[in-house]
Motif scaffolding. Sequence first.
Motif, short mmCIF file in Angstrom:
data_model
loop_
_atom_site.label_atom_id
_atom_site.label_comp_id
_atom_site.label_asym_id
_atom_site.label_seq_id
_atom_site.Cartn_x
_atom_site.Cartn_y
_atom_site.Cartn_z
N PRO A 199 0.81 -1.23 0.00
CA PRO A 199 0.00 0.00 0.00
C PRO A 199 0.84 1.27 0.00
CG PRO A 199 -0.88 -1.60 1.57
CD PRO A 199 0.42 -2.14 1.08
N GLY A 200 1.99 1.27 0.70
CA GLY A 200 2.83 2.46 0.73
C GLY A 200 3.32 2.85 -0.65
N ARG A 201 3.76 1.85 -1.42
CA ARG A 201 4.25 2.15 -2.77
C ARG A 201 3.09 2.53 -3.70
NH1 ARG A 201 9.43 -1.49 -4.49
NH2 ARG A 201 10.64 -1.18 -2.58
N ALA A 202 1.95 1.89 -3.51
CA ALA A 202 0.79 2.25 -4.33
C ALA A 202 0.37 3.69 -4.07
CB ALA A 202 -0.36 1.29 -4.04
N ALA B 65 0.27 6.79 -6.74
CA ALA B 65 -0.92 7.62 -6.96
C ALA B 65 -0.59 9.09 -6.73
CB ALA B 65 -2.04 7.16 -6.03
N LEU B 66 0.22 9.38 -5.71
CA LEU B 66 0.61 10.76 -5.43
C LEU B 66 1.45 11.32 -6.57
CD1 LEU B 66 0.77 13.14 -3.43
CD2 LEU B 66 2.79 12.06 -2.44
N LEU B 67 2.40 10.52 -7.06
CA LEU B 67 3.23 10.96 -8.19
C LEU B 67 2.37 11.21 -9.42
CD1 LEU B 67 5.93 11.44 -9.60
CD2 LEU B 67 6.09 8.96 -9.98
N MET C 204 2.10 20.81 -3.71
CA MET C 204 2.19 19.36 -3.75
C MET C 204 3.64 18.90 -3.83
SD MET C 204 -1.01 18.30 -6.20
CE MET C 204 -0.73 16.56 -5.82
N VAL C 205 4.42 19.54 -4.70
CA VAL C 205 5.83 19.17 -4.83
C VAL C 205 6.60 19.50 -3.56
CG1 VAL C 205 7.95 19.59 -6.14
CG2 VAL C 205 5.76 19.43 -7.33
N LEU C 206 6.28 20.63 -2.94
CA LEU C 206 6.98 21.05 -1.72
C LEU C 206 6.73 20.06 -0.58
CD1 LEU C 206 8.73 23.30 -0.51
CD2 LEU C 206 6.62 24.44 0.21
N ILE C 207 5.49 19.60 -0.45
CA ILE C 207 5.19 18.61 0.59
C ILE C 207 5.99 17.33 0.35
CG2 ILE C 207 3.38 17.13 1.51
CD1 ILE C 207 1.43 19.39 1.10
N LEU C 208 6.09 16.93 -0.91
CA LEU C 208 6.82 15.71 -1.24
C LEU C 208 8.31 15.87 -0.93
CD1 LEU C 208 6.31 12.91 -2.55
CD2 LEU C 208 7.04 13.93 -4.71
N SER D 81 8.05 10.63 2.47
CA SER D 81 9.49 10.42 2.45
C SER D 81 9.87 9.22 1.60
CB SER D 81 9.99 10.23 3.89
OG SER D 81 11.39 10.01 3.91
N ASP D 82 9.14 8.12 1.78
CA ASP D 82 9.42 6.93 0.97
C ASP D 82 9.17 7.19 -0.50
OD1 ASP D 82 10.02 5.62 3.30
OD2 ASP D 82 8.07 4.65 3.48
N ALA D 83 8.08 7.92 -0.79
CA ALA D 83 7.76 8.23 -2.19
C ALA D 83 8.87 9.05 -2.83
CB ALA D 83 6.44 8.98 -2.27
N ALA D 84 9.35 10.07 -2.12
CA ALA D 84 10.41 10.91 -2.66
C ALA D 84 11.69 10.11 -2.88
CB ALA D 84 10.68 12.08 -1.72
N GLY D 85 11.99 9.20 -1.95
CA GLY D 85 13.18 8.38 -2.10
C GLY D 85 13.09 7.45 -3.29
N LEU D 86 11.93 6.79 -3.46
CA LEU D 86 11.75 5.87 -4.59
C LEU D 86 11.78 6.61 -5.91
CD1 LEU D 86 8.94 3.63 -3.08
CD2 LEU D 86 11.29 2.92 -3.55
N ILE D 87 11.13 7.79 -5.95
CA ILE D 87 11.09 8.57 -7.19
C ILE D 87 12.49 9.06 -7.56
CG2 ILE D 87 10.23 10.72 -8.20
CD1 ILE D 87 7.68 10.26 -6.50
#
Length: 396
Positions: A113-116, A120-122, A166-170, A215-221
């Motif tokens: 779910p975290g990656r999903a 979705a956020l990206l 949105m980008v700033l929060i990420l 944080s995880d999303a930004a790291g993966l991206i």
Amino acid sequence: MKLSVRNLLIGLVIVIVLAVVLLRGDQLVELVETIKKGSVIPLVAALCTQLGKYFAQSFAYSFAFEAVGERMDPRSTLPLVFGTFFMNTIAPSLNLAGTTLVVDDARRRGIPPGRATSAALLMQITVDSGFATIMLVGFAILAFTVGLSPLWFLLGLLVIALVTVMVLILVLGRKRPALVLRALRPIERLVDRIRVRFKKPPLDSWVERTVGSFSDAAGLIAHNPKATAKAFGCSVVASLCELACFSLVGVGFGVTVPEALICGYVVATLFVMISITPQGVGVVEAAVVVAFTSFGESSAAGLSIALVYRGIVFWFPFLVGAILIQTTKSFKQEAKKTVRTARKSDRMRTVEGQARRLDEAKAQGAPVSGKARPAARSPQEQAAGAPPASSEPRGR
């Protein structure tokens, strides 16, 4: 039983669709009458370009999942494109309903779910930033050619602000998670206070989970910049297709002024993003008419363009989404879960019925089964190897 359960779920979707049609059915009737007044070829071309937008978004979804290290092919993400539109229409929640569908569908495919959620956020960021890119390029071209009022640039700044937040929060979720935590703590306390007021337990550290997800999303991206760039590119193509759709509808009703068409598209898309009504129903149409009249076009032409364009970008994906949402994993799994529960209940009732019949048979002294059990052999007979004695009489 399986068909009846599935039919029940399909019936629920049909009821929702009929409710929306009844609430906005007058617009459908007006849409049909308005289409008859326009030129056929540009309107058909507009529908085709809008279809191109949805296919581009399906590829963008696929690349967004690739950016977080997971795989979903465009054939699987195309129903999500229409399904998220359907969910965001029937449950206005700042696109959260559609995001929930994406996350749940991915989870049922084995994606964490975290990656999903990160994918979705990206995807949402690329969609908004793709629109912002097309808007800025269009405004710049108009400014250097025919000129453009500063008021439109102020409108463009609103879009840039939304994307920037949105980008700033990420980014802050990755670089300065403590800062984001301090900013969200008051919101967490307010939500918990409201839940306590309604006698519900406080949420379990949802702020930490949210910041951790960012944080995880930004790291993966960051580790998959190529896939992120591909998702952004597909979103830009999707916005171009939608701009072409709006322009072709305008041409179909005799409007060929570039600045009116570009600014009308920007207004229509922006009010979908910020409107409090589902997908901007009612608000977008009025805003487009105002935009066209500001460029000297007639209000009748502006209203016709607004109605037909909204018919293509609202009614078409809404009705298709009502069909394709049934092919998502979320829909299928809910049907299977209901079927399994029903079958389990049927089995339990069958077992209970058999046990009840056996108890009644024992109480009446009847044999448990149709065959008599063989008589037990004594130890001497077993040692001698004698055959077991039968309770049935032998034939003479």
